[in-house]
Design an enzyme around this catalytic site. Structure first.
Site, PDB file in Angstrom:
ATOM      1  N   GLU A  37      20.313 -35.107   1.972  1.00  0.00           N
ATOM      2  CA  GLU A  37      19.453 -36.249   1.619  1.00  0.00           C
ATOM      3  C   GLU A  37      18.793 -36.837   2.866  1.00  0.00           C
ATOM      4  OE1 GLU A  37      21.089 -39.154  -1.069  1.00  0.00           O
ATOM      5  OE2 GLU A  37      19.389 -40.504  -0.801  1.00  0.00           O
ATOM      6  N   GLU A  69      30.313 -37.776  -1.361  1.00  0.00           N
ATOM      7  CA  GLU A  69      29.459 -38.050  -0.189  1.00  0.00           C
ATOM      8  C   GLU A  69      30.266 -37.976   1.103  1.00  0.00           C
ATOM      9  OE1 GLU A  69      27.244 -41.705  -0.347  1.00  0.00           O
ATOM     10  OE2 GLU A  69      26.421 -41.253  -2.325  1.00  0.00           O
ATOM     11  N   ASP A 118      25.631 -41.949  -8.975  1.00  0.00           N
ATOM     12  CA  ASP A 118      25.962 -43.379  -8.896  1.00  0.00           C
ATOM     13  C   ASP A 118      24.699 -44.210  -8.658  1.00  0.00           C
ATOM     14  OD1 ASP A 118      25.529 -42.707  -6.239  1.00  0.00           O
ATOM     15  OD2 ASP A 118      27.456 -43.454  -5.499  1.00  0.00           O
TER      16      ASP A 118
HETATM   17  O1  KIV Z   1      23.315 -40.743  -7.060  1.00  0.00           O
HETATM   18  C1  KIV Z   1      22.346 -40.002  -6.865  1.00  0.00           C
HETATM   19  O2  KIV Z   1      21.311 -40.087  -7.540  1.00  0.00           O
HETATM   20  C2  KIV Z   1      22.439 -39.025  -5.792  1.00  0.00           C
HETATM   21  C3  KIV Z   1      21.212 -38.217  -5.509  1.00  0.00           C
HETATM   22  C4  KIV Z   1      20.297 -39.017  -4.673  1.00  0.00           C
HETATM   23  C5  KIV Z   1      21.529 -36.925  -4.893  1.00  0.00           C
HETATM   24  O3  KIV Z   1      23.437 -38.911  -5.166  1.00  0.00           O
END
Ligand code: KIV
Length: 282
Positions: free
Chosen positions: A188, A121, A50
């Protein structure tokens, strides 16, 4: 022999089996041309993140991502990927409200987007959604530490788990996700030692971004890797190309040639088969 062989399409069990044997290379991809290049380069996992909202649409955060737009990007990436596992990132509010909605939305990533898995997430607080999606036989990648969809609550895009208490919460979240059946977990922006501890404690691969070198794999945003993001340069990013400069130089050269009449040349123009004079119509 490589655990993640070149050539044939990779599978989720192969990725899980790579833990401790071969590092996993993951990168974001949002469109077919980039996905084809990354796939040909041997990137193991393409994340339709996203982060497209920030990298492509110029938004200040990821909260504007919608299911319809994510599916469209996922489809483009899946059509181009021959070997890499394609993971669709569940957008904000597509899984938090109700497990049944989460399953429907996750299912769209597979049925319409051509993905092999989805990413969600959050830790224990999203377990009902994670468990429901897994119960529908849809593989789930977890994501703990800095979870950008929670940035309002977190007070910004900040490193998480620097204190003992918050580090323990993140470890327990990762353990809960692994026990629930997630096939991999993104860590992250957490301290390296915490990422190393989680990597040791969970049986599935950890994929770090700003989480140090002890993770089972690494992920970066495509636009950061190839130097398309000029203004923002987090310290965990390694830039492998400077496409901003290359693109700007190409655009300047094109402009110069157009203004001077140097483009197009005769070779770049079409010509009638015989010398033909078009009669003027009055
Ligand atoms: O959306 C994204 O790019 C992510 C990465 C940072 C893992 O979730």
């Amino acid at each position: 022999m490589s655990v993640l062989p070149e050539g044939d399409p990779l599978t989720i069990p192969q990725l899980v089996a790579a833990k401790g044997r071969e590092k996993i290379a993951m990168m974001t991809a949002y469109d077919a041309p980039a996905a084809a290049l990354l796939d040909a380069a041997g990137i193991d996992v393409l994340l339709v993140g996203d982060s497209v909202e920030m990298a492509v649409y110029g938004e200040p955060n990821t909260l504007t991502a919608t299911m319809d737009s994510m599916i469209r990007h996922a489809r483009a990436v899946s059509r181009a990927a021959k070997r890499a596992i394609v993971v669709g990132d569940m957008p904000f509010l597509s899984y938090q409200a109700e497990p049944a909605r989460a399953v429907e939305n996750a299912g769209r990533f597979l049925a319409e987007g051509g993905c092999s898995a989805v990413k969600v997430e959050g830790g224990r607080r999203v377990l009902p959604a994670v468990e429901a999606i897994l119960a529908a036989d849809i593989p789930v990648m977890g994501h703990v530490g800095l979870t950008p969809q929670s940035y309002r609550k977190l007070g910004g895009f900040k490193v998480q788990g620097r204190e003992a208490g918050s580090a323990r919460q993140i470890l327990e979240d990762a353990q809960a996700l692994a026990q629930a059946g997630c096939f991999a977990i993104v860590l992250e922006c957490v301290p390296e030692a915490l990422a190393a501890e989680i990597t040791q404690q969970v049986e599935v691969p950890t994929i770090g971004i700003g989480a140090g070198g002890e993770c089972d794999g690494q992920v970066l945003v495509f636009h950061d890797v190839v130097g398309l993001t000029r203004d923002l340069r987090p310290r965990f990013v390694r830039r492998y190309a400077d496409l901003s400069t290359a693109i700007e130089e190409a655009a300047r050269a094109f402009r110069r040639d157009v203004k001077s009449g140097n483009f197009p040349s005769a070779d770049e123009s079409f010509h009638a088969r015989k010398a033909t004079t078009l009669r003027r119509v009055h």
